[in-house]
Design an enzyme around this catalytic site. Structure first.
Site, PDB file in Angstrom:
ATOM      1  CG  ASP A  54       3.001   4.556   1.649  1.00 50.99           C
ATOM      2  OD1 ASP A  54       3.607   5.648   1.661  1.00 50.99           O
ATOM      3  OD2 ASP A  54       3.146   3.707   2.549  1.00 50.99           O
ATOM      4  CB  SER A  55       7.392   4.200   0.364  1.00 51.76           C
ATOM      5  OG  SER A  55       7.047   4.375   1.720  1.00 51.76           O
TER       6      SER A  55
ATOM      7  CB  CYS B 152       3.811   8.224   0.065  1.00 53.28           C
ATOM      8  SG  CYS B 152       5.568   8.257   0.458  1.00 53.28           S
TER       9      CYS B 152
ATOM     10  CB  CYS C 204       5.553   9.654   7.960  1.00 50.35           C
ATOM     11  SG  CYS C 204       5.979   8.039   7.263  1.00 50.35           S
TER      12      CYS C 204
ATOM     13  CG  HIS D  34       5.146   3.855   7.101  1.00 48.67           C
ATOM     14  ND1 HIS D  34       5.062   4.372   5.837  1.00 48.67           N
ATOM     15  CD2 HIS D  34       5.568   2.566   6.950  1.00 48.67           C
ATOM     16  CE1 HIS D  34       5.430   3.448   4.956  1.00 48.67           C
ATOM     17  NE2 HIS D  34       5.748   2.346   5.618  1.00 48.67           N
TER      18      HIS D  34
ATOM     19  CD  GLU E 123       7.037  -0.889   5.256  1.00 46.35           C
ATOM     20  OE1 GLU E 123       7.036  -2.010   4.741  1.00 46.35           O
ATOM     21  OE2 GLU E 123       6.243   0.020   4.930  1.00 46.35           O
TER      22      GLU E 123
HETATM   23  N1  DGL Z   1       4.833   6.470   4.274  1.00 44.11           N
HETATM   24  C1  DGL Z   1       5.727   7.357   3.665  1.00 44.11           C
HETATM   25  C2  DGL Z   1       5.502   8.806   4.020  1.00 44.11           C
HETATM   26  O1  DGL Z   1       4.411   9.138   4.302  1.00 44.11           O
HETATM   27  C3  DGL Z   1       7.125   7.056   3.477  1.00 44.11           C
HETATM   28  C4  DGL Z   1       7.924   6.379   4.472  1.00 44.11           C
HETATM   29  C5  DGL Z   1       9.241   6.016   3.836  1.00 44.11           C
HETATM   30  O2  DGL Z   1       9.193   5.280   2.844  1.00 44.11           O
HETATM   31  O3  DGL Z   1      10.282   6.482   4.281  1.00 44.11           O
HETATM   32  O4  DGL Z   1       6.368   9.616   4.002  1.00 44.11           O
END
Ligand code: DGL
Length: 271
Positions: free
Chosen positions: A9-10, A72, A184, A186, A151
């Site tokens: 993931d990012s 991600c 997402c 997150h 984050e």
């Molecule tokens: N968690 C990631 C996603 O599902 C990326 C969030 C990001 O880095 O902008 O898209």
């Protein structure tokens, strides 16, 4: 030695998928990499996301993983197909499983999707949903302020609620959806706040459960499930700072987590 499932993931968001993998596949070992240093991916151009994703994948391939979970949405939207065509191990993303789960729940065929700018711009969810049911109405909205909140570990309270309220305003206005996909990885960390703001009449879908189910089916199909009864020693890598990363991991897993390391993935060197 038994091989692990690689998860990328990012940043910290993919830990929500890792947690579900650990719950559904308790014998499997995970190697997780979050590119926290270069997070967010959401506002970045497609080409940059593709390159960063490949750097993460190369780091994990050196660890000889048996399967890759792209936890991600942004990386799934921009790089999944290419990864699936290039790699010789099974590769799954989070968009198809999330779309499938939402279709199961909707009663009125009006589904909302929230995600990063990149994911929403790619139309990956709209396409995935309409491939399953062409009559589905999709209301897609980018929420670029959610990832920085997560984050930073701001998951509830006044500040989180204010940002979520502001971002979801256009979707609340239209007032049709009965199902909302957290597009997402997150966003499940903001789930309670999102539910409060969007209202109890909307079912919230996060793709982690369905993704873990798909991982399990694929591992079984390829006869790759671990047979041993040893407790797996997971490994967690981040390209950024360890403190917030491990704090959020402990919140998600509700237990202390070990084996965290910071890495530089361009050179794949452990600091
Ligand atoms: N968690 C990631 C996603 O599902 C990326 C969030 C990001 O880095 O902008 O898209």
């Amino acid at each position: 030695m038994e091989k692990a499932i690689g998860v990328i993931d990012s940043g910290v968001g993919g830990l929500t998928v890792a947690h579900e993998l650990m719950r559904q596949l308790p014998k499997e070992k995970l190697i997780y990499l979050g590119d926290t240093l270069r997070c967010p991916y959401g506002p970045r151009p497609r080409e940059e996301v593709r390159n960063f994703t490949w750097e993460m994948v190369e780091f994990l391939l050196e660890k000889d993983i048996k399967m890759l979970v792209v936890a991600c949405n942004t990386a799934t939207a921009f790089a999944l197909e290419e990864l699936q065509q290039t790699l010789s191990i099974p590769v799954i993303g989070v968009i198809q499983p999330g779309a499938r789960a939402a279709i199961k729940f909707t009663q009125n065929n009006h589904i909302g999707v929230i995600g990063t700018e990149g994911t929403i711009r790619s139309d990956a969810y709209t396409n995935a949903l309409k491939r399953i049911n062409a009559t589905i109405h999709v209301n897609a909205l980018a929420c670029p302020l959610f990832v920085p909140l997560v984050e930073e570990g701001i998951l509830n309270g006044d500040q989180a609620e204010q940002v979520v309220e502001e971002m979801l305003h256009p979707m609340k206005e239209s007032n049709h959806i009965d199902t909302l996909i957290l597009g997402c990885t997150h966003y499940p960390l903001l789930r309670e706040t999102i539910q409060t703001v969007i209202g109890d009449h909307v079912t919230i879908i996060s793709s982690s459960e369905e993704t873990a189910r798909e991982a399990s089916t694929i591992l079984e199909f390829h006869n790759l499930l671990l047979k041993s009864d040893e407790i797996p020693q997971h490994q967690f890598y981040t390209t950024g700072k360890l403190d917030i990363f491990s704090q959020i991991a402990e919140d998600i897993f509700s237990e202390p987590v070990n084996n965290f390391k910071t890495v530089t993935i361009e050179k794949a060197v452990i600091c």
